[in-house]
Design a protein around this motif. Structure first.
Motif, short mmCIF file in Angstrom:
data_model
loop_
_atom_site.label_atom_id
_atom_site.label_comp_id
_atom_site.label_asym_id
_atom_site.label_seq_id
_atom_site.Cartn_x
_atom_site.Cartn_y
_atom_site.Cartn_z
N TRP A 171 0.84 -1.20 0.00
CA TRP A 171 0.00 0.00 0.00
C TRP A 171 0.87 1.25 0.00
O TRP A 171 0.56 2.25 -0.66
CB TRP A 171 -0.91 -0.03 1.21
N ALA A 223 -4.85 -2.94 -7.10
CA ALA A 223 -5.28 -4.15 -6.39
C ALA A 223 -4.25 -5.24 -6.63
O ALA A 223 -3.58 -5.26 -7.67
CB ALA A 223 -6.66 -4.61 -6.86
N GLY A 224 -4.11 -6.13 -5.67
CA GLY A 224 -3.24 -7.28 -5.83
C GLY A 224 -1.79 -6.93 -6.08
O GLY A 224 -1.08 -7.68 -6.78
N HIS A 257 -9.96 1.66 -0.63
CA HIS A 257 -10.38 0.69 0.39
C HIS A 257 -9.11 0.11 1.02
O HIS A 257 -8.63 -0.95 0.62
CB HIS A 257 -11.22 -0.40 -0.26
N THR A 274 -8.47 -1.46 3.68
CA THR A 274 -8.54 -2.79 4.28
C THR A 274 -8.18 -3.87 3.26
O THR A 274 -7.43 -4.81 3.56
CB THR A 274 -9.94 -3.06 4.85
N SER A 275 -8.73 -3.77 2.07
CA SER A 275 -8.40 -4.73 1.01
C SER A 275 -7.22 -4.26 0.16
O SER A 275 -6.86 -4.93 -0.81
CB SER A 275 -9.62 -4.95 0.10
N GLN A 276 -6.67 -3.11 0.53
CA GLN A 276 -5.55 -2.50 -0.20
C GLN A 276 -5.87 -2.41 -1.71
O GLN A 276 -5.18 -2.97 -2.56
CB GLN A 276 -4.26 -3.27 0.04
N SER A 277 -6.95 -1.68 -1.99
CA SER A 277 -7.36 -1.49 -3.37
C SER A 277 -7.90 -0.06 -3.54
O SER A 277 -8.34 0.57 -2.57
CB SER A 277 -8.43 -2.50 -3.77
N PRO A 295 -13.60 -6.32 -8.99
CA PRO A 295 -13.41 -6.74 -7.59
C PRO A 295 -13.18 -5.57 -6.64
O PRO A 295 -13.54 -5.64 -5.46
CB PRO A 295 -12.19 -7.67 -7.66
N ILE A 296 -12.59 -4.49 -7.14
CA ILE A 296 -12.36 -3.32 -6.30
C ILE A 296 -13.70 -2.68 -5.95
O ILE A 296 -13.95 -2.33 -4.79
CB ILE A 296 -11.45 -2.30 -7.01
N ALA A 322 -15.41 -4.75 -3.32
CA ALA A 322 -14.85 -4.54 -1.99
C ALA A 322 -15.33 -3.22 -1.40
O ALA A 322 -15.57 -3.12 -0.18
CB ALA A 322 -13.32 -4.56 -2.05
N GLU A 356 -19.85 -11.41 -3.60
CA GLU A 356 -18.54 -10.76 -3.76
C GLU A 356 -18.27 -10.35 -5.20
O GLU A 356 -17.13 -10.00 -5.54
CB GLU A 356 -17.44 -11.71 -3.27
#
Length: 214
Positions: free
Chosen positions: A25, A46-47, A91, A93-96, A141-142, A145, A167
Motif C-alpha cells: 500500500w 489491487a493485488g 479501500h 482494508t483490502s488494499q485497493s 473486484p475493487i 470490496a 462478492e
C-alpha cells in the motif's frame, strides 16, 4: 509489468494502459505522488499492481453521455443526486483503489452533500465504467470490496447493467438506481448519439420519463 523506477519516463497515448508493480500500500501511495493529482489518466490498484489508463476521445464522450443520462433521469424523476465524477475511491482494508469514469450518490445523496465530504464513509450508489483502454475485470473486484451496488459498464460496443451479488457482479435487465430503466433502453439512448448531439439524448430521456409518468 513495469517497475516503479520507469514511471517518469513513460508517456501514455489515448486509449492505452500500463500496469506496474506496487507490492505494498505504501508503494502504491508513492506511485500516486509520482503521478500527481493533476493528470488526465485514471488509476486502479489491487493485488500489488497499479494500472494507469489514458482515456481517449470515444472513452470520454461515452462517459459524459452516460453521466448526462444519469443526471437527467434523476432530475426528471425527482431524485436527489450528487455527481462525484472520477474521484478516487480507496479501500485500505483490502488494499485497493480505483478512479471510475463516473460515480453518483443517488439513494445516499445526503451522504455526498457539501464540499467537505468523507467519501470513505459510504460507497457511491452508481458507477460508470467505459471499457476501452483496458479490461474492466481488474476493476470489478475493487468496486465489490468498496460495496458499490450497481455499475453501468460499456464494453464491446454495448452497455451492461451490473448488480452486486455476493462478492461479485451479475448482469441485470433493469437498473437498481432507476428501476424503470433497462439496459436495452440505455443502449438505445447511446445509439442516438451516433447521429445526434448530447441534447438529442437528453431530450429522449426526458420524453421517456414523461411517457412513463403519464
Amino acid at each position: 509489468m513495469l517497475g516503479v523506477t520507469s514511471l517518469r519516463q513513460i508517456t501514455l497515448v489515448p486509449d492505452s494502459a500500463m500496469v506496474m508493480a506496487a507490492p505494498t500500500w505504501a508503494a502504491y501511495q508513492h506511485l500516486l505522488l509520482d503521478l500527481g493529482e493533476h493528470r488526465p489518466s485514471r488509476i486502479a490498484y489491487a493485488g500489488g499492481e497499479l494500472e494507469v489508463r489514458m482515456p481517449g476521445v470515444l472513452h470520454e464522450l461515452l462517459s459524459r453521455v452516460l453521466a448526462a443520462i444519469v443526471a437527467t433521469l434523476a432530475d426528471e424523476l425527482g431524485l436527489e443526486f450528487n455527481d462525484f465524477g472520477s474521484v478516487r475511491l480507496e479501500h485500505p482494508t483490502s488494499q485497493s483503489a480505483v478512479e471510475p469514469d463516473g460515480c453518483f450518490y443517488l439513494q445516499n445523496a445526503q451522504q455526498g452533500q457539501g464540499f467537505a465530504v468523507d467519501i470513505s464513509a459510504i460507497a457511491p450508489d452508481l458507477v460508470i465504467e467505459v471499457d476501452i483502454a483496458s479490461r474492466s475485470q481488474r476493476r470489478l473486484p475493487i468496486y465489490a470490496a468498496l460495496g458499490v451496488p450497481e455499475i453501468w459498464l460499456y464494453r464491446q460496443e454495448r452497455l451492461e447493467i451490473l448488480r452486486r451479488v455476493g462478492e461479485g457482479y451479475e448482469p441485470q435487465g433493469n437498473s437498481v438506481a432507476f428501476p424503470g430503466v433497462s439496459a436495452r433502453q440505455l443502449n438505445q439512448w447511446l445509439g442516438l448519439r451516433q447521429t445526434g448531439t448530447d441534447l438529442t439524448v437528453i431530450r429522449a430521456v426526458r420524453q421517456f420519463c414523461h411517457e412513463v409518468g403519464d
